[in-house]
Design a protein around this motif. Structure first.
Motif, PDB file in Angstrom:
ATOM      1  N   HIS A  45       0.832  -1.209   0.000  1.00  0.00           N
ATOM      2  CA  HIS A  45       0.000   0.000   0.000  1.00  0.00           C
ATOM      3  C   HIS A  45       0.865   1.256   0.000  1.00  0.00           C
ATOM      4  CE1 HIS A  45      -3.244  -2.676   0.556  1.00  0.00           C
ATOM      5  NE2 HIS A  45      -3.108  -2.847   1.856  1.00  0.00           N
TER       6      HIS A  45
ATOM      7  N   TRP B 201      -4.645   5.363  -1.860  1.00  0.00           N
ATOM      8  CA  TRP B 201      -4.028   4.206  -1.206  1.00  0.00           C
ATOM      9  C   TRP B 201      -4.432   4.075   0.254  1.00  0.00           C
ATOM     10  CZ3 TRP B 201      -1.000   5.129   3.074  1.00  0.00           C
ATOM     11  CH2 TRP B 201      -0.645   6.463   3.284  1.00  0.00           C
TER      12      TRP B 201
ATOM     13  N   SER C 266      -7.199   1.264   1.306  1.00  0.00           N
ATOM     14  CA  SER C 266      -6.715  -0.101   1.546  1.00  0.00           C
ATOM     15  C   SER C 266      -5.843  -0.174   2.793  1.00  0.00           C
ATOM     16  CB  SER C 266      -5.928  -0.594   0.334  1.00  0.00           C
ATOM     17  OG  SER C 266      -6.755  -0.655  -0.807  1.00  0.00           O
TER      18      SER C 266
ATOM     19  N   THR D 247      -6.493  -2.557   5.907  1.00  0.00           N
ATOM     20  CA  THR D 247      -5.495  -3.519   6.367  1.00  0.00           C
ATOM     21  C   THR D 247      -5.165  -3.331   7.853  1.00  0.00           C
ATOM     22  OG1 THR D 247      -4.499  -3.615   4.160  1.00  0.00           O
ATOM     23  CG2 THR D 247      -3.147  -4.377   5.996  1.00  0.00           C
TER      24      THR D 247
ATOM     25  N   GLY E  86     -12.817   1.693  -2.968  1.00  0.00           N
ATOM     26  CA  GLY E  86     -12.483   0.486  -2.209  1.00  0.00           C
ATOM     27  C   GLY E  86     -12.933   0.430  -0.771  1.00  0.00           C
TER      28      GLY E  86
ATOM     29  N   SER F 118     -12.628  -2.754   2.292  1.00  0.00           N
ATOM     30  CA  SER F 118     -12.019  -2.611   3.615  1.00  0.00           C
ATOM     31  C   SER F 118     -12.953  -3.095   4.712  1.00  0.00           C
ATOM     32  CB  SER F 118     -11.640  -1.141   3.855  1.00  0.00           C
ATOM     33  OG  SER F 118     -10.610  -0.749   2.974  1.00  0.00           O
TER      34      SER F 118
ATOM     35  N   TRP G  48     -13.022  -6.899   4.662  1.00  0.00           N
ATOM     36  CA  TRP G  48     -11.803  -7.464   5.251  1.00  0.00           C
ATOM     37  C   TRP G  48     -11.918  -7.571   6.765  1.00  0.00           C
ATOM     38  CZ3 TRP G  48      -7.526  -4.115   2.492  1.00  0.00           C
ATOM     39  CH2 TRP G  48      -7.448  -4.498   1.145  1.00  0.00           C
TER      40      TRP G  48
END
Length: 203
Positions: free
Chosen positions: A20, A94, A97, A101, A156, A160, A163
């Motif tokens: 990332h 970025w 993500s 994460t 995105g 996320s 996840w």
């Protein structure tokens, strides 16, 4: 059955997190100023390093969970402040993500509510950022709201959230399996003790 060591998992998570940052670095020419993104990257690297420390206990310390949450909020504000929500920013978003994460790691280390707050802020802030830029072209009302939702999904945010949810399901399943395995070991030990007692009684 293939078993993956904890250190292998940590290494994979570290490489994924670094990916990332690399995506952010190669798109530093897109923001109006690159420096807020650079600061965001530094914060993200520190938070990820602390969260993936090999000798850390399974449950994340509360102070680290709050630090990760603060980092997630800072990433959202620092990066989007320099981006045009109407434009196609590509990998310059970025941070989405990265927040996903970091919150996934936080959830996996048993700080689930902190992780949910982090991705909730990401979702709300991304929608507000998108709606602020789209207001002139879309106008007010439900159409603006849906445009904000669509833009958030495009960069995105949905992934996320998924996840974090997936990591919670896996973490709980692993914890349940560990408890079941421990109960089985205790039951087998009790059975062995009982059999030994019976054998001693009849000898």
């Amino acid at each position: 059955m293939i078993r993956v060591s904890r250190y292998t998992m940590l290494a994979l998570a570290a490489l994924f997190s670094l990916y990332h940052v690399v995506r952010g670095v190669i798109t530093l020419q897109i923001p109006e100023s690159p420096w807020p993104s650079v600061v965001a990257m530094a914060l993200y690297i520190v938070a990820t390093t602390l969260s993936l420390w090999p000798t850390a206990p399974v449950q994340m310390p509360l102070w680290l969970a709050f630090f990760n949450l603060a980092t997630a909020i800072a990433l959202c504000l620092l990066v989007t402040n320099e981006l045009d929500p109407v434009a196609n920013n590509g990998y310059a978003t970025w941070h989405v993500s990265s927040v996903g994460t970091l919150m996934t790691i936080t959830a996996a280390r048993r700080r689930e509510w902190t992780a949910w707050i982090g991705v909730a802020f990401l979702a709300v802030q991304s929608m507000a950022w998108a709606m602020g830029g789209l207001a002139a072209s879309v106008g007010q009302g439900p159409s603006l709201l849906w445009a904000g939702v669509g833009k958030s999904a495009e960069i995105g945010v949905t992934g996320s959230i998924v996840w974090v949810a997936f990591s919670m399901v896996i973490a709980r399943a692993l914890a349940r399996a560990a408890r079941d395995a421990e109960k089985l070991v205790l039951a087998e030990r009790a059975a062995v003790d009982w059999q030994a007692a019976q054998d001693a009684h009849f000898t």
